[in-house]
Every structure is written in C-alpha cells, then in structure tokens.
Design a protein around this motif. Structure first.
Motif, PDB file in Angstrom:
ATOM      1  N   PHE A  85       0.833  -1.203   0.000  1.00 18.52           N
ATOM      2  CA  PHE A  85       0.000   0.000   0.000  1.00 18.52           C
ATOM      3  C   PHE A  85       0.869   1.255   0.000  1.00 18.52           C
ATOM      4  N   TYR A  86       0.285   2.321  -0.513  1.00 19.24           N
ATOM      5  CA  TYR A  86       0.937   3.640  -0.519  1.00 19.24           C
ATOM      6  C   TYR A  86      -0.134   4.692  -0.267  1.00 19.24           C
ATOM      7  N   SER A  87       0.049   5.483   0.799  1.00  9.14           N
ATOM      8  CA  SER A  87      -0.920   6.511   1.171  1.00  9.14           C
ATOM      9  C   SER A  87      -0.234   7.866   1.147  1.00  9.14           C
ATOM     10  N   GLY A  98       3.944   0.636   2.717  1.00  8.18           N
ATOM     11  CA  GLY A  98       4.322  -0.561   3.451  1.00  8.18           C
ATOM     12  C   GLY A  98       3.705  -1.820   2.886  1.00  8.18           C
ATOM     13  N   PHE A  99       3.800  -2.871   3.697  1.00  4.03           N
ATOM     14  CA  PHE A  99       3.329  -4.192   3.295  1.00  4.03           C
ATOM     15  C   PHE A  99       2.673  -4.857   4.494  1.00  4.03           C
ATOM     16  N   GLU A 100       1.535  -5.520   4.252  1.00  2.00           N
ATOM     17  CA  GLU A 100       0.822  -6.257   5.284  1.00  2.00           C
ATOM     18  C   GLU A 100       0.674  -7.713   4.852  1.00  2.00           C
ATOM     19  N   LEU A 101       0.814  -8.631   5.814  1.00  2.24           N
ATOM     20  CA  LEU A 101       0.669 -10.051   5.546  1.00  2.24           C
ATOM     21  C   LEU A 101      -0.099 -10.691   6.694  1.00  2.24           C
ATOM     22  N   GLU A 102      -1.100 -11.520   6.349  1.00  2.00           N
ATOM     23  CA  GLU A 102      -1.866 -12.275   7.334  1.00  2.00           C
ATOM     24  C   GLU A 102      -1.915 -13.734   6.892  1.00  2.00           C
ATOM     25  N   THR A 103      -1.558 -14.644   7.798  1.00  2.00           N
ATOM     26  CA  THR A 103      -1.583 -16.067   7.448  1.00  2.00           C
ATOM     27  C   THR A 103      -2.259 -16.873   8.547  1.00  2.00           C
ATOM     28  N   THR A 146       3.270  -6.336   9.611  1.00  2.00           N
ATOM     29  CA  THR A 146       3.080  -5.070   8.906  1.00  2.00           C
ATOM     30  C   THR A 146       4.397  -4.314   8.921  1.00  2.00           C
ATOM     31  N   LEU A 147       4.838  -3.864   7.774  1.00  5.70           N
ATOM     32  CA  LEU A 147       6.039  -3.050   7.638  1.00  5.70           C
ATOM     33  C   LEU A 147       5.619  -1.675   7.151  1.00  5.70           C
ATOM     34  N   ASN A 148       5.952  -0.642   7.912  1.00  6.72           N
ATOM     35  CA  ASN A 148       5.559   0.724   7.574  1.00  6.72           C
ATOM     36  C   ASN A 148       6.781   1.599   7.344  1.00  6.72           C
ATOM     37  N   ASP A 149       6.715   2.417   6.336  1.00  3.84           N
ATOM     38  CA  ASP A 149       7.705   3.467   6.109  1.00  3.84           C
ATOM     39  C   ASP A 149       6.930   4.775   6.012  1.00  3.84           C
ATOM     40  N   GLY A 150       6.833   5.490   7.136  1.00  9.16           N
ATOM     41  CA  GLY A 150       6.071   6.727   7.175  1.00  9.16           C
ATOM     42  C   GLY A 150       6.978   7.925   7.356  1.00  9.16           C
ATOM     43  N   SER A 151       6.609   9.034   6.754  1.00 13.25           N
ATOM     44  CA  SER A 151       7.435  10.236   6.879  1.00 13.25           C
ATOM     45  C   SER A 151       6.571  11.481   6.786  1.00 13.25           C
ATOM     46  N   ILE A 152       6.978  12.504   7.544  1.00 15.36           N
ATOM     47  CA  ILE A 152       6.393  13.837   7.413  1.00 15.36           C
ATOM     48  C   ILE A 152       7.286  14.617   6.462  1.00 15.36           C
ATOM     49  N   ASP A 153       6.753  14.979   5.340  1.00 12.35           N
ATOM     50  CA  ASP A 153       7.557  15.613   4.300  1.00 12.35           C
ATOM     51  C   ASP A 153       7.523  17.136   4.366  1.00 12.35           C
ATOM     52  N   GLU A 154       6.434  17.695   4.911  1.00 15.05           N
ATOM     53  CA  GLU A 154       6.320  19.154   4.988  1.00 15.05           C
ATOM     54  C   GLU A 154       5.404  19.516   6.149  1.00 15.05           C
ATOM     55  N   PHE A 155       5.966  20.178   7.172  1.00 13.99           N
ATOM     56  CA  PHE A 155       5.207  20.485   8.374  1.00 13.99           C
ATOM     57  C   PHE A 155       5.801  21.733   9.025  1.00 13.99           C
ATOM     58  N   ARG A 167       2.918   7.614  16.589  1.00 14.78           N
ATOM     59  CA  ARG A 167       2.270   6.345  16.924  1.00 14.78           C
ATOM     60  C   ARG A 167       2.209   5.356  15.755  1.00 14.78           C
ATOM     61  N   LEU A 168       3.113   5.483  14.813  1.00 16.10           N
ATOM     62  CA  LEU A 168       3.164   4.559  13.680  1.00 16.10           C
ATOM     63  C   LEU A 168       4.359   3.630  13.840  1.00 16.10           C
ATOM     64  N   PRO A 169       4.146   2.344  14.187  1.00 12.93           N
ATOM     65  CA  PRO A 169       5.277   1.427  14.324  1.00 12.93           C
ATOM     66  C   PRO A 169       5.897   1.120  12.961  1.00 12.93           C
ATOM     67  N   GLU A 170       7.223   1.034  12.942  1.00 14.73           N
ATOM     68  CA  GLU A 170       7.892   0.668  11.698  1.00 14.73           C
ATOM     69  C   GLU A 170       7.669  -0.800  11.364  1.00 14.73           C
ATOM     70  N   GLN A 171       7.610  -1.640  12.386  1.00 11.29           N
ATOM     71  CA  GLN A 171       7.391  -3.067  12.172  1.00 11.29           C
ATOM     72  C   GLN A 171       6.413  -3.589  13.219  1.00 11.29           C
ATOM     73  N   THR A 172       5.491  -4.443  12.787  1.00 14.89           N
ATOM     74  CA  THR A 172       4.557  -5.105  13.686  1.00 14.89           C
ATOM     75  C   THR A 172       4.507  -6.583  13.322  1.00 14.89           C
ATOM     76  N   TYR A 173       4.664  -7.449  14.341  1.00 11.32           N
ATOM     77  CA  TYR A 173       4.604  -8.894  14.130  1.00 11.32           C
ATOM     78  C   TYR A 173       3.632  -9.502  15.141  1.00 11.32           C
ATOM     79  N   TYR A 174       2.936 -10.513  14.700  1.00 14.38           N
ATOM     80  CA  TYR A 174       2.019 -11.245  15.578  1.00 14.38           C
ATOM     81  C   TYR A 174       2.047 -12.708  15.192  1.00 14.38           C
TER      82      TYR A 174
END
Length: 678
Positions: free
Chosen positions: A458-460, A493-498, A513-522, A564-571
């Motif tokens: 995904f890309y937001s 990022g990328f999400e996977l559920e198995t 879930t792997l997230n790469d989030g950034s504030i580009d202009e603030f 509050r955006l984790p870079e990596q989430t595993y379960y």
C-alpha cells in the motif's frame, strides 16, 4: 486505507465495524463471569426471547470492574481502575417475509480514575513556562524547581508508580437508539433505512505536569465552574441495494445525514495556588473556557460492481460529502475578591501575572467565582468528492491455489477541517485532511484450503494531515489543545496475514506489517525562552512577560516521525485442539512485537528522542475448555506474561515545561472465565 465510499464518516485511515447478534427465533440465555488479579470481577448476561412467531427480543448487559495498577505516591491511591456497566436491548419485528424492523436501545456508564503519567526530564532543555513559574511561585513557595519535582516522579519506583497531585477522574454516560428498517422490494432490489440517536455526558480531569506540583491542571470537576460536555448526535441513512443484468451488476446507493451538538463543556486550567509566592504574595492563574460546537454533515454515495467474466470484476464508487463545523468559545476570569474565604480584599499585581496581594488573615477559598470575559465564534465548511476504483481477478485455473483473489484498488479519503485555538489565543480554521491510497493485494487459499494467505502493498499520500499540538497564549499563560496541519506526509508498506492448519487440530497464525512513514512538509510555531541580551532571530516575535521574555518563531518539523506509527509489527499465535471425555481443551499461545513507535508530542519532545519506543513485546496465553454438551465454556488467561515495560502513550509538553510524561504498559494480568449457556 480510506473507508468513506459506502460507510464511515471521516475515515482516512480505516474503520472498524462491530455487528451484534440479532434477536432470533430460538430461546437462548447465557451467564458469564471473570475474576483475576487487581481485583478483577466482571459479569455478563444475555437472554433471547421469541415473543411470537414474528416478534423477538434480546437483552444483554455486562459489568467490568478492577482495581487500578498505577500507584500514586502522592495520595496512596491506585489509578487506571475500571468501573463500567452497559446494557443493550434489541427487538426484531418481521411483519412479512419482505420486511424486517430492528429497534436497538443501549446504555453505558463509566466512572474511572485517569491514567497519571511518569515524569521525564529532558537534559539541557529549559521550558519557558517552567522558568516563569519557577521565578513567580515554585521556588519561592517550595525552595525547589519544576525539574526537582519531576526528578522525584522519575525516581519513584517502576514505570507504573507515579507522583501526581491531581490524579484525575473520568466519567461518562452514554445512551443510544437505532431503528433499522429493511424492505426487500423484490428478489433484486431492497431498501434500508437507519435512524439513530446518541447522547453522551462526560467530564474528565487532566494532569499535564505529572508531578506533585499544582502546575498544570485542566479540570471539569474539581471547581464548581467546571461543567461536563453534553452531546446529542442524530443521523439518518437511506440505502438501496440490488442486482441487475442477469446478476452481473451489483449496486448500492444512498444518502446520509448527520447532526451533532455539544454544549456546556467548561474547563478550568489551574496554575497554583502557591502561598507564599514571589515576595510573599499569593500566586494563582486559573482561566476558564466554555466550548459549544455544532457539526452537520450531508453525504451521498454510490458503488457499482460489474462482473465481466467469472474471473474478472470491476468496482467503482463515489462519495460526495458536505460538512460544516461551528465553535463558540466563552472565556472567564476569576474574581479576585472571591479568593479570600474571610471576604478580604485581594489586589492583582503586574496585570494578568497571577500574583495577588491580600489582606492579613487571608484564607484561600477554593470555590472562588468567575466573571465573563468575552465570546468568540468560528465556523468551517468543507466538501469533497472521494472516489474509489478496484479491479479484481478471481483465481480459478492455477492448480496450486484452491481459491484466491488478486486486486488493485485506488481510493481517496477525507477528514473535514474545523476550528481550533491559535497561539495568540484566537480561533482559526484548520484544513481538511485528504489522502490518496493505492493498494495491490492478494487473498489465497492453499494446500487443500488448510493455508490462508492475505497480503497487500500500500501507498498513502496525505495532504494536510491533522496533528494535535498544544498552544500556550503568552498573555494568559493558559494551555489549550490545537489542531494543526502537516502539509504533506506519506505512508507506504506491506501487510501479511496467514492462518495455517498443518494438521487437523493445530492452528498457526502469523501476521506482519512493515511501515515506512514520513512527514515531508510540516511548518509550526514554537514558543521558547528568550535571551534578553540577544535580539530575536529573523522571523521571530518577542513577548515581554514582565519576569521573562519569550520568542515565538516559525518551526520546521518536517524531519519528525509520524506519531504512533510502528515501523514493524509482528504477531504470531499457536492453538491446539484436544478432544477428551470431559470436553474440548484449546490451549493458545500468542506473541506480538512492535518496533520504533514515536509517542512524542511537541517539537522539543520529538527532537529529544526520549519518547521513541524501540520495542513493544507482549506474550499472552489462554487455555479454553468447552464441555461435551457445549453449554459450559471456561478459560484461564494471562497477558504480558513476561511483565514487559514499555511506553504506550504520552503527552509531553517539553516546549513549555522542559519536562514531559509517559504512560507504560499494564503489568502482568491473569484470571479465570466461566460461561453457561441455557
């Protein structure tokens, strides 16, 4: 991603949908309970009654209770307790095979203590407000500084041991009703109406300095001036769903109306009292603010799904939203002559500094009175077109795949703007948040349907992402929440559920879930302590607060993490089924892990890095037992079994205070559950 095409109001990041069990034609009832550590004692009950062959009703209720796990050394009490009750009553009437009417009524009550936070020192940083109050009140009254009191909290026991002079309470009452009418006009067309009302009355106290000092308190219950907020919310939706063209076209269209009015929310912000303060005077700064707001929205939407072949389908959707928000703010100032319980004269000094001279024999009156100061009004109107388009391919001709779908979706989301306080204390508008989202995903059943794998890239792309800050008017020294816009930010990022059943009785799960989030202009504004010997920097303005000087400067916060955006989430989880003579036993073990979650708030806290949590780990277990007749269900459970200590929330106001606070994860909890179904 955005969920605002068919349902969901202002949902740029996703939505959760909870669907309750509806009244049915069969009698059923259940009783359940839970006990555990921290004096956990919960209960729930449900009964479903068929009154006639067309009228059914279902009543459910629960109570949730536990002692708090946060120990406050200031008063010896425990905080973060639970005390909640709720009831839910549903009635279903089916006058004909084509018409169904559902009436839902709900009530909930909550009265709990808040979550005091652990104070954190920020080495080498001086907050302008802390320096001001050290000079005016804290040092003259106590002989110590704000930093000294923060150090006391930091050194006090573990992460869930705090020192908070306010503590804080939260209470809320909710009532709601909904009438849902569904009419199947024919086998290809149905009409639904959803009419809903919800009422909320709530109040809370906020401790913002996280120390034993009466430094920064925001309360709606401690002083008679404070009042709870009362909200009435109404909505009406009409929706048409159907099929056409030999069931190759599925469609849904509707209109949605929403109105929400909140009134009476009156907050008192306390700085003090300190007696004696500077030169032996009294210090108290306690402005009060009342906020009333209106929020009206109207939307229409349509979504079409076209089946080109048995494998290929296309979905197109569009939502049109028009929203208006209004805010009325009334400000009040304390009446000095009501500060003395003996009726003596109290004289303000140095304008609105908060210092007062008083007659001999002065006795502080904590129930002092207020005068009206002024009223401000603001409004904001926004409208948006939020489309979505999706192409899906149903896999049916690949031998290794039992069933599957591959899809590509583009969607847009919208979160309306509104009215907030500016650093000057005036009202100003903030912009709507907009997001454009791309998602490429798959859903696969493999290995004779024993393995399910879902994944998505995904890309937001966010425009004017709404972030929360706190502004402090240098003229009144009063803090206020403020919503500001980060002009540009992105998340990819990328999400996977198995879910896998490698053998008949064993279930394994793995998600990531792997997230790469950034504030580009603030761009923001920051108030800092000024050096009187130096002129203000270019673009900055200076304010003289008599005892100190502060600079208000443009502040580029584009290098910060998204909050509050984790870079990596595993379960991961494993569950095995044992069938025995006394029932079924299901032991389950699960583990979750998150990395690099930033809980900073203002600019200085973000730059300090002290609120960046590197790891969040939770190991939990549960053993469930189901009787052979399936009437009894019991379980033993434990959460955070390794008693991990990590940050889960924060509200650090380092710019003004030079210190901040954080909330830690709950310690190990465990208990036993039992439920009987009639």
């Amino acid at each position: 991603g955005p969920q605002g095409t068919l349902f969901g109001k202002n949902t740029t990041g996703g939505a959760l949908v909870f669907t309750t069990n509806r009244p049915s034609e069969e009698f059923e009832a259940a009783l359940g309970g839970r006990v555990g550590n921290y004096d956990r004692h919960d209960g729930n009950a449900m009964v479903n009654l068929p009154l006639t062959d067309k009228l059914f009703t279902r009543l459910a209720g629960s109570t949730v209770n536990s002692d708090g796990y946060i120990k406050n050394l200031y008063d010896g009490d425990k905080y973060m307790n639970e005390d909640r009750q709720n009831a839910y009553w549903q009635t279903r009437y089916v006058p004909t095979a084509a018409v169904t009417l559902d009436l839902n009524l709900n009530w909930a009550n909550t009265k709990q203590t808040m979550r005091p936070q652990k104070c954190v020192l920020v080495p080498g940083y001086k907050g302008w407000q802390a320096e001001l109050f050290n000079t005016l009140a804290v040092v003259p009254s106590t002989g110590r500084t704000v930093d000294d009191f923060c150090q006391d909290s930091a050194d006090a026991g573990d992460a869930n041991t705090v020192i908070s002079d306010l503590g804080g309470d939260y209470s809320a009452t909710n009532k709601g009703s909904a009438l849902i009418a569904n009419w199947e006009l024919n086998e290809n067309l149905s009409l639904k109406s959803i009419s809903a009302w919800r009422y909320t009355k709530a109040e809370q106290d906020d401790e913002l300095d996280h120390t034993a000092l009466p430094f920064l308190h925001r309360t709606q219950s401690v002083h008679p001036q404070g009042e709870p907020r009362e909200t009435d919310q109404y909505s009406q939706e009409f929706k048409v769903t159907g099929t056409a063209v030999d069931d190759r076209l599925n469609y849904v269209a509707g209109v949605f109306w929403f109105s929400e009015k909140t009134k009476g929310e009156t907050t008192v912000s306390f700085l003090g009292p300190y007696d004696p303060a500077l030169a032996g005077w009294l210090y108290l700064n306690a402005p009060s603010t009342q906020l009333d707001s209106d929020n009206d929205a109207l939307a229409s939407y349509a979504q079409l799904e076209w089946l080109w072949t048995e494998q290929w389908r296309t979905t197109l959707g569009l939502r049109v939203t028009d929203e208006t928000r209004k805010l009325t703010r009334k400000r009040y100032q304390l009446i000095p002559d009501t500060l003395d319980a003996n009726g003596g004269t109290v004289v303000p000094l140095f304008g609105n500094s908060g210092l007062y001279n008083r007659d001999p024999g002065f006795v502080y009156n904590p129930r002092f009175e207020y005068d009206f100061v002024d009223e401000s009004n603001g409004s904001n109107s926004d409208n948006a077109l939020t489309p979505m388009a999706s192409v899906q391919y149903l896999i049916s001709d690949i031998e290794a795949i039992d069933a599957g779908t591959v899809y590509l979706t583009y969607s847009e989301g919208f979160l309306s703007g509104g009215v907030s306080e500016a650093p000057s204390g005036e009202l100003e508008n903030f912009e709507p948040e907009e997001v454009k989202n791309w998602e490429l995903g798959f859903k696969l059943d493999l290995l004779d349907s024993s393995l399910r794998v879902n994944g998505a890239l995904f890309y937001s792309d966010y425009k004017n992402r709404q972030l929360t800050s706190v502004v402090i008017n240098p003229e009144t020294n009063a803090p206020a929440p403020d919503t500001i816009n980060a002009a540009k930010s992105t998340i990819q990022g990328f999400e996977l559920e198995t879910t896998w059943f490698p053998v008949e009785r064993l279930q394994l799960m793995f998600n990531l879930t792997l997230n790469d989030g950034s504030i580009d202009e603030f761009m923001d504004t920051q108030v800092t302590l000024a050096d009187p010997a130096m002129p203000p920097a270019a673009g900055c303005s200076r304010a003289d607060l008599t005892f100190i000087q502060v600079d208000s400067c443009p502040n580029d916060r584009s290098d910060e993490n998204l909050p509050r955006l984790p870079e990596q989430t595993y379960y991961t989880a494993a569950e095995y089924r044992f069938d025995t003579d006394f029932g079924t036993v299901l032991p389950r073990l699960q583990f979750s892990y998150k990395s690099d979650v930033d809980y900073c708030f203002d600019s200085s806290s973000c730059r300090s890095g002290l609120w960046l949590e590197g790891e969040q780990k939770d190991l939990s277990a549960r053993v469930t037992w189901i009787s052979t007749d399936e009437k009894w269900v019991g379980a033993v459970y434990g959460n955070n079994l390794t008693d991990e200590d990590y940050i889960i929330g924060a509200s650090p106001l380092v710019d003004s205070q030079g210190v901040g606070g954080y909330a830690a994860a709950a310690p190990t909890t465990y208990g036993v559950e039992l439920k009987y179904t009639f």
